[in-house]
Motif scaffolding. Structure first.
Motif, PDB file in Angstrom:
ATOM      1  N   PRO A   1      -2.281   3.996   4.709  1.00 20.57           N
ATOM      2  CA  PRO A   1      -1.731   4.186   6.046  1.00 20.57           C
ATOM      3  C   PRO A   1      -2.602   5.091   6.920  1.00 20.57           C
ATOM      4  O   PRO A   1      -3.243   6.020   6.429  1.00 20.57           O
ATOM      5  CB  PRO A   1      -0.385   4.865   5.768  1.00 20.57           C
ATOM      6  N   THR A   2      -2.596   4.787   8.190  1.00 26.29           N
ATOM      7  CA  THR A   2      -3.167   5.644   9.226  1.00 26.29           C
ATOM      8  C   THR A   2      -2.134   5.769  10.332  1.00 26.29           C
ATOM      9  O   THR A   2      -1.532   4.764  10.732  1.00 26.29           O
ATOM     10  CB  THR A   2      -4.477   5.067   9.774  1.00 26.29           C
ATOM     11  N   LEU A   3      -1.939   6.986  10.799  1.00 20.88           N
ATOM     12  CA  LEU A   3      -0.967   7.240  11.860  1.00 20.88           C
ATOM     13  C   LEU A   3      -1.689   7.808  13.075  1.00 20.88           C
ATOM     14  O   LEU A   3      -2.484   8.741  12.943  1.00 20.88           O
ATOM     15  CB  LEU A   3       0.091   8.233  11.377  1.00 20.88           C
ATOM     16  N   ILE A   4      -1.428   7.232  14.234  1.00 19.54           N
ATOM     17  CA  ILE A   4      -1.947   7.758  15.490  1.00 19.54           C
ATOM     18  C   ILE A   4      -0.755   8.240  16.296  1.00 19.54           C
ATOM     19  O   ILE A   4       0.156   7.470  16.601  1.00 19.54           O
ATOM     20  CB  ILE A   4      -2.737   6.691  16.267  1.00 19.54           C
ATOM     21  N   HIS A   5      -0.760   9.531  16.608  1.00 19.93           N
ATOM     22  CA  HIS A   5       0.346  10.159  17.344  1.00 19.93           C
ATOM     23  C   HIS A   5      -0.229  10.721  18.631  1.00 19.93           C
ATOM     24  O   HIS A   5      -0.839  11.795  18.637  1.00 19.93           O
ATOM     25  CB  HIS A   5       0.970  11.261  16.492  1.00 19.93           C
ATOM     26  N   GLY A   6      -0.068   9.974  19.713  1.00 17.59           N
ATOM     27  CA  GLY A   6      -0.730  10.388  20.949  1.00 17.59           C
ATOM     28  C   GLY A   6      -2.228  10.319  20.758  1.00 17.59           C
ATOM     29  O   GLY A   6      -2.778   9.274  20.445  1.00 17.59           O
ATOM     30  N   ASP A   7      -2.907  11.450  20.897  1.00 21.14           N
ATOM     31  CA  ASP A   7      -4.352  11.476  20.682  1.00 21.14           C
ATOM     32  C   ASP A   7      -4.716  12.081  19.326  1.00 21.14           C
ATOM     33  O   ASP A   7      -5.875  12.404  19.076  1.00 21.14           O
ATOM     34  CB  ASP A   7      -5.046  12.254  21.806  1.00 21.14           C
ATOM     35  N   SER A  11       0.836  -1.196   0.000  1.00 20.44           N
ATOM     36  CA  SER A  11       0.000   0.000   0.000  1.00 20.44           C
ATOM     37  C   SER A  11       0.871   1.246   0.000  1.00 20.44           C
ATOM     38  O   SER A  11       2.101   1.174   0.027  1.00 20.44           O
ATOM     39  CB  SER A  11      -0.898   0.008   1.247  1.00 20.44           C
ATOM     40  N   ARG A  12       0.207   2.401   0.019  1.00 23.09           N
ATOM     41  CA  ARG A  12       0.926   3.671   0.142  1.00 23.09           C
ATOM     42  C   ARG A  12       1.597   3.810   1.505  1.00 23.09           C
ATOM     43  O   ARG A  12       2.322   4.774   1.746  1.00 23.09           O
ATOM     44  CB  ARG A  12      -0.033   4.841  -0.102  1.00 23.09           C
ATOM     45  N   GLY A  13       1.347   2.849   2.371  1.00 21.75           N
ATOM     46  CA  GLY A  13       2.063   2.830   3.636  1.00 21.75           C
ATOM     47  C   GLY A  13       3.573   2.755   3.454  1.00 21.75           C
ATOM     48  O   GLY A  13       4.330   3.180   4.325  1.00 21.75           O
ATOM     49  N   ARG A  14       4.025   2.261   2.317  1.00 20.42           N
ATOM     50  CA  ARG A  14       5.464   2.224   2.042  1.00 20.42           C
ATOM     51  C   ARG A  14       6.030   3.642   1.966  1.00 20.42           C
ATOM     52  O   ARG A  14       7.191   3.867   2.332  1.00 20.42           O
ATOM     53  CB  ARG A  14       5.747   1.456   0.751  1.00 20.42           C
ATOM     54  N   ILE A  15       5.226   4.575   1.473  1.00 18.36           N
ATOM     55  CA  ILE A  15       5.670   5.970   1.424  1.00 18.36           C
ATOM     56  C   ILE A  15       5.873   6.497   2.842  1.00 18.36           C
ATOM     57  O   ILE A  15       6.890   7.122   3.160  1.00 18.36           O
ATOM     58  CB  ILE A  15       4.649   6.840   0.670  1.00 18.36           C
ATOM     59  N   VAL A  16       4.889   6.240   3.688  1.00 19.49           N
ATOM     60  CA  VAL A  16       4.961   6.730   5.062  1.00 19.49           C
ATOM     61  C   VAL A  16       6.087   6.042   5.824  1.00 19.49           C
ATOM     62  O   VAL A  16       6.776   6.676   6.640  1.00 19.49           O
ATOM     63  CB  VAL A  16       3.605   6.545   5.769  1.00 19.49           C
ATOM     64  N   ARG A  17       6.302   4.764   5.561  1.00 15.95           N
ATOM     65  CA  ARG A  17       7.426   4.072   6.203  1.00 15.95           C
ATOM     66  C   ARG A  17       8.735   4.784   5.877  1.00 15.95           C
ATOM     67  O   ARG A  17       9.585   4.984   6.755  1.00 15.95           O
ATOM     68  CB  ARG A  17       7.485   2.624   5.721  1.00 15.95           C
ATOM     69  N   TRP A  18       8.921   5.128   4.623  1.00 13.43           N
ATOM     70  CA  TRP A  18      10.131   5.852   4.228  1.00 13.43           C
ATOM     71  C   TRP A  18      10.241   7.153   5.010  1.00 13.43           C
ATOM     72  O   TRP A  18      11.295   7.493   5.550  1.00 13.43           O
ATOM     73  CB  TRP A  18      10.114   6.096   2.723  1.00 13.43           C
TER      74      TRP A  18
END
Length: 206
Positions: free
Chosen positions: A53-59, A12-19
């Motif tokens: 991708p979904t990112l959760i950063h704290g709240d 998925s486009r999660g590869r972009i976010v991983r980078w």
């Protein structure tokens, strides 16, 4: 605000976010989402579409790969992945060009979709050829798309170009190949690929 939970799939486009995460150099937890499995309740609560991708950063919840890249650049300024505020015109322009105009043109081409003649104005990018010309002007003769330094815009735009060159949905123009060649071997990109490649599902046993 140091806790990062990253929902992704290696296909998925999660590869972009991983980078991007590897460029930032922050600690994060990976939560793998298998496409055919039910979505985790935590993911659905954060993102009702259940997308990665979904990112959760704290709240805080951030979705959409380009938005996550921009968010991480701002959340971790010490990584130097965004220009100073007064110098962000090209940064914003090409980051979101890649996430909208370029991506739509490339995906439509990959799916074999064409706008009827004379109706190009009804779609944001006009036509594929014009998008390729604009993209070439953006990267020709440049190491980075938004100034003299690598930025989140290069992560997203570079990913689109690299993917398109690999799968034939972006024309193999010399300017595109040269731009991508300057990005694809970055240490963070290599680390990200190693992680995601190791998470790829294995094929059926022989």
């Amino acid at each position: 605000m140091s806790y990062l939970r990253f929902y992704t799939s290696p296909m998925s486009r999660g590869r972009i976010v991983r980078w991007m995460l590897e460029e930032v150099g922050c600690d994060y937890d990976t939560h793998l989402v298998v496409f055919d499995d039910p979505r985790p309740e935590v993911l659905l609560a954060a993102n009702p579409l259940g997308k990665v991708p979904t990112l959760i950063h704290g709240d805080r919840v951030v979705t959409e790969a380009a938005a996550i890249c921009a968010y991480l650049a701002d959340a971790f300024p010490e990584a130097g992945l965004a220009p100073p505020l007064a110098e962000r015109a090209d940064y914003y322009r090409w980051l979101f060009f890649a996430a909208s105009t370029l991506e739509y043109a490339v995906m439509h081409k990959g799916l074999g979709l064409q706008m009827p003649e004379g109706r190009e104005r009804q779609i944001g990018y006009g036509n594929y050829a014009r998008v390729m010309d604009a993209l070439e002007q953006a990267v020709a003769g440049k190491g980075f798309v938004a100034g003299d330094s690598f930025s989140a815009a290069d992560v997203y735009l570079g990913s689109q170009i690299g993917w398109g060159l690999q799968f034939g949905t972006i024309e193999p123009r010399p300017a595109f190949a040269a731009y991508w060649a300057g990005l694809k071997d970055r240490p963070a990109k290599r680390r990200a690929d190693q992680i995601d490649d190791a998470l790829m599902p294995e094929g059926p046993a022989a």
